[in-house]
Each structure stands twice: as C-alpha cells, then as structure tokens.
Design an enzyme around this catalytic site. Structure first.
Site, mmCIF file in Angstrom:
data_model
loop_
_atom_site.group_PDB
_atom_site.id
_atom_site.type_symbol
_atom_site.label_atom_id
_atom_site.label_comp_id
_atom_site.label_asym_id
_atom_site.label_seq_id
_atom_site.Cartn_x
_atom_site.Cartn_y
_atom_site.Cartn_z
ATOM 1 N N ASP A 1 0.014 4.330 1.341
ATOM 2 C CA ASP A 1 -0.136 5.283 2.450
ATOM 3 C C ASP A 1 0.615 4.838 3.699
ATOM 4 O OD1 ASP A 1 -2.027 3.134 2.593
ATOM 5 O OD2 ASP A 1 -3.142 4.228 4.127
ATOM 6 N N ASP B 1 6.591 0.363 6.615
ATOM 7 C CA ASP B 1 5.226 -0.076 6.366
ATOM 8 C C ASP B 1 4.596 0.980 5.470
ATOM 9 O OD1 ASP B 1 2.592 -0.855 6.482
ATOM 10 O OD2 ASP B 1 2.311 -0.437 8.592
ATOM 11 N N GLU C 1 -4.898 1.987 2.874
ATOM 12 C CA GLU C 1 -4.886 0.693 3.576
ATOM 13 C C GLU C 1 -4.995 0.912 5.082
ATOM 14 O OE1 GLU C 1 -3.338 -2.881 5.642
ATOM 15 O OE2 GLU C 1 -2.644 -0.825 5.774
ATOM 16 N N GLU C 2 -4.315 1.954 5.545
ATOM 17 C CA GLU C 2 -4.277 2.197 6.991
ATOM 18 C C GLU C 2 -5.609 2.711 7.533
ATOM 19 O OE1 GLU C 2 -1.935 1.084 8.608
ATOM 20 O OE2 GLU C 2 -0.064 1.170 7.475
ATOM 21 N N ASP D 1 3.448 -6.971 3.595
ATOM 22 C CA ASP D 1 2.901 -6.055 4.610
ATOM 23 C C ASP D 1 2.755 -6.745 5.967
ATOM 24 O OD1 ASP D 1 1.792 -3.811 5.733
ATOM 25 O OD2 ASP D 1 -0.131 -3.970 4.721
ATOM 26 N N HIS E 1 0.836 -1.200 0.000
ATOM 27 C CA HIS E 1 0.000 0.000 0.000
ATOM 28 C C HIS E 1 0.870 1.249 0.000
ATOM 29 C CE1 HIS E 1 0.578 0.611 4.390
ATOM 30 N NE2 HIS E 1 0.484 -0.702 4.477
ATOM 31 N N HIS F 1 3.935 1.557 12.998
ATOM 32 C CA HIS F 1 2.959 2.465 13.620
ATOM 33 C C HIS F 1 3.544 3.121 14.871
ATOM 34 C CE1 HIS F 1 -0.753 0.548 11.448
ATOM 35 N NE2 HIS F 1 0.333 0.573 10.699
HETATM 36 ZN ZN LIG Z 1 1.029 -1.829 6.108
#
Ligand SMILES: [Zn+2]
Length: 371
Positions: A77, A106, A139-140, A163, A75, A345
């Site tokens: 984003d 990520d 995606e997030e 991912d 992804h 994250h």
């Molecule tokens: Zn991810």
C-alpha cells in the site's frame, strides 16, 4: 544489473493504484511476477478481516545454498494522494511523481529492486538461498496487515525489510514501543449561567490533567503527545459533561512506555476524582520495542555485502514502526534497509536510478551469502 528492466518494473508498479486496503491490483500483479520467478505464492484473509480488497502475500522459493531461508519484505500500500500515480524519469536520473500525487517509491522502490535481484539470479542460474517474501497490506495504517499475519508458516529466522529512507548502506537496528491511547473524561452537565455549581466541568478536568502531564521529549528515549482533544457541545451556556483526548507514548524501552502510560492514567484519575467526575482510559500497543545486536548474523551478513560493494554501513535507530516490528514479535530478527525512497509521504517523494540499482545489488548480494 539490467537497469532498463529495473526502472521499467518500478514504473509499472507505481502506475498501479494501491491505497491501504485497496491493494487488489497490486497483489495480482505481484503474484504473477513472483510465480514467473519460481515462487509458490499464497494470500491470506487479512483483506476480508479489514474489509479490504486483498490479503498479505507469502511467497517461497527453494534455494541451492543450504540453510534456512532468508526473508525479504515490503508493503503493497501507499499513502494518499496516490490515485493515478506515475513515475517521471528525469535526465539527471531522478524519478519523481507527476507532482499531484506521491511517487510510491515507499514501498515500490524496494519491491522493484527485490524483483530485479531475483530475476538476475534466475537468469544467471546463480546459487541462491531459499527465499521467503512477504508483501503486506495496510502497512501505512499502523502495520495492520502484518499485525494479523499468521507467522507460523515462516521458516526464516532473519529478515530484511526494504522500507527506509537514507543512503544505501543505512539500516535500522532498533525501533520503539508505541502506545496509542484514548481518554474519555466524564463530568456532569448543568446550566452555565443558572447553576454552574451543579455541574462537573469535563474540559477543566482534562485541562488540569494535560497541564500536569509531561509532554514532548520526556526522557532520553521517550516522547509523549496529546494529538487531539474534543469536548462539550456546541453551546456556550452548558457546563461540558464530556471531553475526549487521543495521544501516544513512544519509547525504546517497552517497560518505560507502559510505566508512562500508567502515570498518565493516574493523573487523569486523580483530577477526575478531585472534581467529582470520572474517566476511562483505553490503549493499544501497535509497536513493541526491539533492538538487533550488532553481532547478529543478519547484521554481519549485511556488512559483508556492503563492504563488497564499497558502501559505508550506517546502523541507526528509528523512532517509527515498520513491519519488522511485527516480525520481531514473532521471533524473526532483522534489519530495515534504506531502499532508495526519499521525502516519502509527500508529493516531492523521489527515487533515483542509481539508488534503485544499488538496492538491487545489496539484495542480490544478501541472497547469495552462504552464512
Ligand atoms: Zn513504507
């Protein structure tokens, strides 16, 4: 493996701001890179749909090995804080952010590895499968990019999503159903001092219902949570007439998750009725459970490539979602592969040079498999 080029690609991609629904610059950069590698690239209108700046990218490249294309996906984003990200390479091979933002490994670690794998195959003029690549937006934000993608153009029946955290060789073969729900309890306002008996206490109804609910880990493969509750107005002398709650149910069994949701709804209806109030229950299902059998060719192929590279294979379930959940819904079975992204994250997110290299090797190996 051209390590310098791989690290440089990673650093360049990370330096592009690409928040969810603000992926324009990333989409443009990836489109240019994919076209240079011989892909046809198209962009859908998912961005317009969500009020974002870019759509999902779909890319295709012919192969010299016969058979259906293999699909690879990441992804575009990243989570916040991510403005002005940069990748700092340390002497021990670790790559971190500057400290004030996430790194964006990520999902740029997998993205850089994927681009490097194709670049190498191109340079070596090596035999390769036909390839389909999907770079998703949003995606997030509950997989919203892949949720609206029109999968009818996809020819591949098998996919690899880059991912996942964990050592290279790890792959997720199972993911849960996720139900997001919102419940609004309606009571009746009254003066709390002069006439409380004329009111119907919405917070009390909600509290009684929550107390009766199973919460936390409610079974071997299920969790239930109320994450947010809000009720009444900013006055202590009014019986609150409204209380709203938001929560989720997760389970490896889709049916069990739906049953649990029904149970929760039943509890709230009962408690509301008992007190003379009412309630509305609404829910969405952003993830639907799937499990890939270990005998599936996408698993066998992954095993062969890892064995060749001397990597131990670890097949694991994940209790979170990825774009693979939406691919599985449309008949594309696949694995979510560990892709050199750790402590994601958070501002402590990192990757390593050797991790990036190994992921690129795995991807390259998969692309060259004949079965
Ligand atoms: Zn991810």
């Amino acid at each position: 493996m051209n390590t310098d080029r791989l690290v440089k690609t990673f650093q360049e991609l990370v330096s592009i701001d690409s928040p969810s629904f603000g992926e324009r610059k990333m989409a443009d950069e990836l489109t240019v890179r994919l076209r240079k590698l011989g892909f046809t690239v198209s962009e859908d209108r998912a961005g317009e749909y969500y009020g974002g700046t870019a759509g999902n990218l779909y890319a295709f490249r012919k192969g010299s090995i016969p058979g259906k294309p293999l699909l690879f996906s990441t992804h575009m984003d990243t989570v916040e804080p991510a403005e002005g990200k940069k990748a700092v390479l340390h002497g021990d091979g670790r790559i971190t952010s500057g400290g004030a933002t996430v790194l964006g490994a990520d999902c740029m670690a997998g993205t850089a590895a994927l681009l490097e794998a194709v670049t190498e195959l191109e340079e070596e003029q090596a035999d390769c499968r036909a390839l389909e690549i999907l770079f998703f937006i949003g995606e997030e934000k509950h997989l919203r990019g892949s949720a609206v993608f029109d999968f009818s153009c996809v020819q591949a029946e098998e996919s690899y999503i880059l991912d996942l955290s964990g050592p290279a060789g790890t792959a997720a073969i199972q993911a849960p159903t996720l139900i997001d729900f919102e419940i609004v309890v309606h009571g009746k306002a009254a003066h709390a001092g002069f006439a409380p008996e004329q009111g119907v206490h919405a917070i009390r109804i909600a509290a009684n219902a929550v107390a009766r609910m199973d919460m936390g880990r409610t079974g071997a493969s299920m969790t239930v949570n109320i994450g947010h509750i809000e009720g009444g107005v900013k006055a202590t002398n009014i019986v609150p007439e409204r209380c709203s709650l938001r929560g989720e149910v997760r389970s490896y069994s889709h049916e069990q998750a739906l049953e649990e949701m029904k149970k929760i709804e039943g509890i709230f209806q009962e408690e509301a009725e008992k007190a003379g109030g009412s309630c509305e229950v609404q829910f969405t299902v952003p993830l639907q459970a799937y499990r890939v059998p270990e005998t599936h060719s996408c698993v066998k192929r992954f095993r062969r490539v890892c064995e060749e590279l001397g990597l131990p294979v670890r097949l694991v379930p994940t209790f979170g979602g990825s774009d693979q959940s939406n691919l599985a819904l449309h008949g594309v079975q696949g694995l979510v592969l560990a892709s050199a992204m750790e402590q994601v994250h958070s501002c402590e997110e990192y990757t390593t040079v050797s991790g990036l290299e190994t992921v690129a090797e795995i991807v390259k190996g998969l692309m060259q498999e004949r079965a």
